[in-house]
Structures are given as structure tokens and as C-alpha cells.
Design a protein around this motif. Structure first.
Motif, PDB file in Angstrom:
ATOM      1  N   UNK A 140       0.821  -1.215   0.000  1.00  0.00           N
ATOM      2  CA  UNK A 140       0.000   0.000   0.000  1.00  0.00           C
ATOM      3  C   UNK A 140       0.852   1.262   0.000  1.00  0.00           C
ATOM      4  N   UNK A 141       2.152   1.134  -0.147  1.00  0.00           N
ATOM      5  CA  UNK A 141       3.077   2.252   0.056  1.00  0.00           C
ATOM      6  C   UNK A 141       2.773   3.438  -0.854  1.00  0.00           C
ATOM      7  N   UNK A 142       2.533   3.176  -2.135  1.00  0.00           N
ATOM      8  CA  UNK A 142       2.346   4.261  -3.100  1.00  0.00           C
ATOM      9  C   UNK A 142       1.089   5.077  -2.830  1.00  0.00           C
ATOM     10  N   UNK A 143       0.150   4.535  -2.088  1.00  0.00           N
ATOM     11  CA  UNK A 143      -1.085   5.268  -1.825  1.00  0.00           C
ATOM     12  C   UNK A 143      -0.968   6.328  -0.761  1.00  0.00           C
ATOM     13  N   UNK A 144       0.161   6.371  -0.033  1.00  0.00           N
ATOM     14  CA  UNK A 144       0.293   7.309   1.072  1.00  0.00           C
ATOM     15  C   UNK A 144       1.590   8.110   0.993  1.00  0.00           C
ATOM     16  N   UNK A 145       2.150   8.220  -0.191  1.00  0.00           N
ATOM     17  CA  UNK A 145       3.326   9.052  -0.432  1.00  0.00           C
ATOM     18  C   UNK A 145       3.088   9.857  -1.697  1.00  0.00           C
ATOM     19  N   UNK A 185      -2.236  14.675   3.048  1.00  0.00           N
ATOM     20  CA  UNK A 185      -3.415  14.660   2.184  1.00  0.00           C
ATOM     21  C   UNK A 185      -3.037  14.084   0.827  1.00  0.00           C
ATOM     22  N   UNK A 186      -4.012  13.492   0.194  1.00  0.00           N
ATOM     23  CA  UNK A 186      -3.781  12.886  -1.108  1.00  0.00           C
ATOM     24  C   UNK A 186      -5.085  12.424  -1.719  1.00  0.00           C
ATOM     25  N   UNK A 187      -5.034  11.775  -2.858  1.00  0.00           N
ATOM     26  CA  UNK A 187      -6.272  11.324  -3.511  1.00  0.00           C
ATOM     27  C   UNK A 187      -6.903  10.158  -2.775  1.00  0.00           C
ATOM     28  N   UNK A 188      -8.232  10.170  -2.737  1.00  0.00           N
ATOM     29  CA  UNK A 188      -8.949   9.046  -2.156  1.00  0.00           C
ATOM     30  C   UNK A 188      -9.200   7.993  -3.216  1.00  0.00           C
TER      31      UNK A 188
END
Length: 407
Positions: A251-256, A265-268
Motif C-alpha cells: 500500500x506504500x504508493x497510496x500514502x506518499x 493529504x492525497x487522492x482518495x
């Protein structure tokens, strides 16, 4: 008869009597001078007594007549406008689970609790999947004296009888570990070996239960040192899961961000910018929990043999049966037969252009360009180099006519 002397004595005493009478009058007036009388005198103005007997410093000027002015009307206080109500977030309806619903057991630390909340939302409308969370927020592989996961996972699987297990564990493990009565510092050589041994024991415990499982990796954190440690932990988790029949979910790429740095903050899951983490850079927001579940949702459906999307009645394989990936549907492709280069249909002939010699042309220009033969120059033209010069046809005809007329 009163004598003249007596009269003089009386006249000498008249001023004294007048003065005494005046003093008596002043004292009497002071005694009976009530506030009401004073107000009445002030209203009438100054009296003769005031002018004669009061000292200049004791005189009180009458109060000026006050003019009452009309007061402006009080402005009515405007009522504050009510703030517009924010539309309530749409709540996902929760359907009642079917009696034969598949149980998904989620285990781990506080990150696993957030993952379980996201999975509850993801499968709220699916009556065939039930999410059960058995996490311990402060647990990990380091403090096995507090909570021993290799031993606890066996009893949890026997109690819940899940169709699949999801593991998310390791955020509390950046601390000293006791190894052979010695305290090893985090990420030291002795610490790494013991940590790998404990994760291997956990993987063997799940494999012995013969239950398919997903191992969800750790995300990045706000502290740079913690982020680098999570990267090393994920490598250990991936190796353990793959060596004991599990599947690792990265899941690393979803929170960097695009540079691999931690982001708050980032895309949902719909690509909209939202807040994924809390201010401390450790915990996950509601949108972040749903994003954690998004990464685990698809491999979980595949592991359970689900063939229908979430929210529709699903079909699943019986428990314990081998699960195979569904064959992809064939795609209809409109193929065009390739055209050959020597196809006569290209130019309407039977040979490629240039294969047959072109027809021989008889023009003067063609002779000059192709054969290099120039035509004979006409008499009198600039390129006529005959000597002696030849007569031009028109001049020769004129000479012949003159000779015929004059023989």
C-alpha cells in the motif's frame, strides 16, 4: 412731649433695630427653607434677600433650561444569518449478513483496526462477507511478553473459523527487543535476526491453520526514521508471506507523493483530494481507512472466489476448495488483412511501379533528355553554326518568287 434729646437717641438706635430685624428675618427664612421651597425659589429666580445678604461666592447660578431633543429611533439589531448547513455525508446502508456469509478475520495492531473499519464500509452492502476484527492496538512482534501473536493466532482462527485472514502488524515494533537476556537496539544485526525469526513463526502458525491470508504492508509515517524502518519491515513481511502461502499487499504508493515522501493529504479511492492522515502523522483518517481497504478489497475477493462485484449477490467457492482466477472474457478484435506491396490493386497494373520499362517517347525533348540527341537547328537560329550561313526558308521563297517574276 418727647424731648429733642430723646428723639436723637431713638434715631441713633434705628439702624441697630433695622439690622436686628434683618438678621431675624434671615434666620427665620433659613429655618423654614425646605427643599421644596428652594426649588420653588430657583424656579421663580433670585429674590431680594438673595441679592442683599448672600455673598458672591455663595450664589448659585440657576440651572440652564434643558431642551429635550427627540431621541433617534433605536436601530433594530439584525439577526445573524444562519450558516448554510453542510450536506450530510451519504451513509452507506448496512445490510443484514446472510447466515452463510464468509467471515474475514482482521488481526494486528491499531493500523489493523483502521483497515477493518474501511473493510466494513467496503462490504457494507455485501451480505456474503462479514468482517471480524480481533486486533490489539499496542501489540507487535517485539513485545511477545505482552501479546504473543504466533500463539494467539491459532486460538483466534479456531474460534472465528474465518474463510480468510488479513494481517496488518508492525507499527509498534521500533523498540528494543530482549534477545538471550540482552537488549538489542532496533535494526541492529541481532535485532533483525530475532525479528525475522518471530515473523516466520507467525507465518507458520497461519499456514498450519490452512486458511488463506493477506499480509498488508505498512504505510509511510511522518517521522523520516520511522518511514525508513517501515520499508525494511515491509521487505520482511513480503518474504514471510510469500514463503508461507500468503499474499503481500503493498500500500506504500497510496500514502506518499510522487517523490516517495510522506503526505498528510492525497487522492482518495475516487481520485479526489482528501486528508488521509491525522496531524501526528501516525494515525489514519476515515478516508485513509477506506483507502487501506481499497488495496485489500480486490485480492480478498479473488481469494474468496467472489465473481460478482461488491453490493450484488455473490457466488463463492466452498470452503477449502482451490481457488483459481476467472478466465478473462475474449475481446472482439476487428482484424484487417495486410496488403502486399506488389498487389496489382495498388496501381491498377500487374507489376510494381518501375518494374516495366516506360514506353519510348518520340518527342524532341525526350530525345534530348534521354538519348542526348539535339534536333537540327533551323536556318538563321542562334544555335545554327553552318558556314556559309544557310538562307532562311522565308527568304529563300521570296528570292525564288522574284526570280520567277524577273527572269
Amino acid at each position: 412731649m418727647i424731648s429733642a434729646a430723646r428723639i436723637q437717641v431713638i434715631l441713633r438706635r434705628v439702624p441697630i433695630l433695622i439690622l436686628a430685624v434683618a438678621v431675624l428675618a434671615v434666620s427665620t427664612a433659613a429655618a423654614f427653607h425646605t427643599p421644596a421651597v428652594a426649588q420653588e425659589e430657583q424656579r421663580r429666580g433670585w429674590s431680594l434677600r438673595d441679592l442683599l445678604f448672600l455673598r458672591r461666592s455663595e450664589r448659585v447660578e440657576p440651572p440652564p433650561r434643558q431642551i429635550q431633543r427627540a431621541r433617534p429611533p433605536k436601530a433594530r439589531a439584525k439577526k445573524p444569518r444562519a450558516a448554510p448547513r453542510r450536506p450530510a455525508e451519504p451513509t452507506t446502508p448496512i445490510v443484514e449478513k446472510a447466515p452463510d456469509a464468509r467471515t474475514v478475520l482482521v488481526v494486528g495492531d491499531f493500523m489493523a483496526s483502521g483497515l477493518a473499519e474501511g473493510l466494513d464500509t467496503a462490504f457494507a452492502e455485501n451480505n456474503k462477507i462479514r468482517i471480524v476484527v480481533r486486533s490489539n492496538g499496542s501489540s507487535g512482534f517485539v513485545r511477545d511478553d505482552f501479546y504473543n501473536w504466533p500463539e494467539q493466532i491459532k486460538s483466534l482462527v479456531e474460534t472465528e473459523k474465518p474463510a480468510a485472514v488479513i494481517v496488518m502488524l508492525g507499527s509498534n515494533d521500533r523498540q528494543q527487543m530482549r534477545v538471550n537476556d540482552e537488549r538489542e537496539q532496533p535494526r541492529s544485526e541481532g535485532w533483525d535476526k530475532e525479528y525475522e525469526r518471530r515473523t516466520e513463526a507467525f507465518g507458520k502458525a497461519i499456514a498450519s491453520a490452512k486458511v488463506p491470508y493477506l499480509w498488508v504492508g505498512m504505510p509511510a509515517f511522518k517521522a523520516p526514521k520511522m518511514t525508513s524502518d517501515m520499508l525494511a519491515f515491509n521487505d520482511i513481511y513480503r518474504s514471510t508471506a510469500e514463503s508461507h502461502g500468503g499474499e503481500f499487499v503493498d500500500i506504500w504508493d497510496g500514502f506518499v507523493d510522487e517523490d516517495g515522501a510522506f503526505v498528510t493529504s492525497g487522492p482518495d479511492i475516487n481520485g479526489q483530494p482528501v486528508r488521509l492522515r491525522t496531524d501526528d502523522g501516525i494515525y489514519v483518517s476515515k478516508a485513509g481507512k477506506r483507502k487501506l481497504a481499497f488495496y485489500a478489497e480486490k485480492p480478498l475477493m479473488k481469494m474468496l472466489g467472489m465473481t460478482a462485484p461488491t453490493g450484488t449477490p455473490a457466488t463463492y467457492a466452498p470452503a477449502g476448495a482451490p481457488v483459481e482466477a476467472p478466465a478473462p472474457a475474449p475481446m472482439a478484435v476487428d482484424r484487417t488483412v495486410p496488403m502486399l506491396l506488389n498487389d496489382p490493386a495498388l496501381d491498377g497494373g500487374s507489376e510494381l511501379l518501375g518494374a516495366a520499362p516506360p514506353a519510348k517517347a518520340d518527342g524532341l525533348g525526350e530525345k534530348l533528355v534521354v538519348e542526348g540527341k539535339a534536333s537540327d537547328a533551323s536556318p538563321g537560329r542562334a544555335d545554327d553554326f553552318h558556314w556559309p550561313p544557310r538562307a532562311q526558308p522565308a527568304a529563300a521563297a521570296a528570292n525564288e518568287t522574284t526570280t520567277a517574276i524577273n527572269p
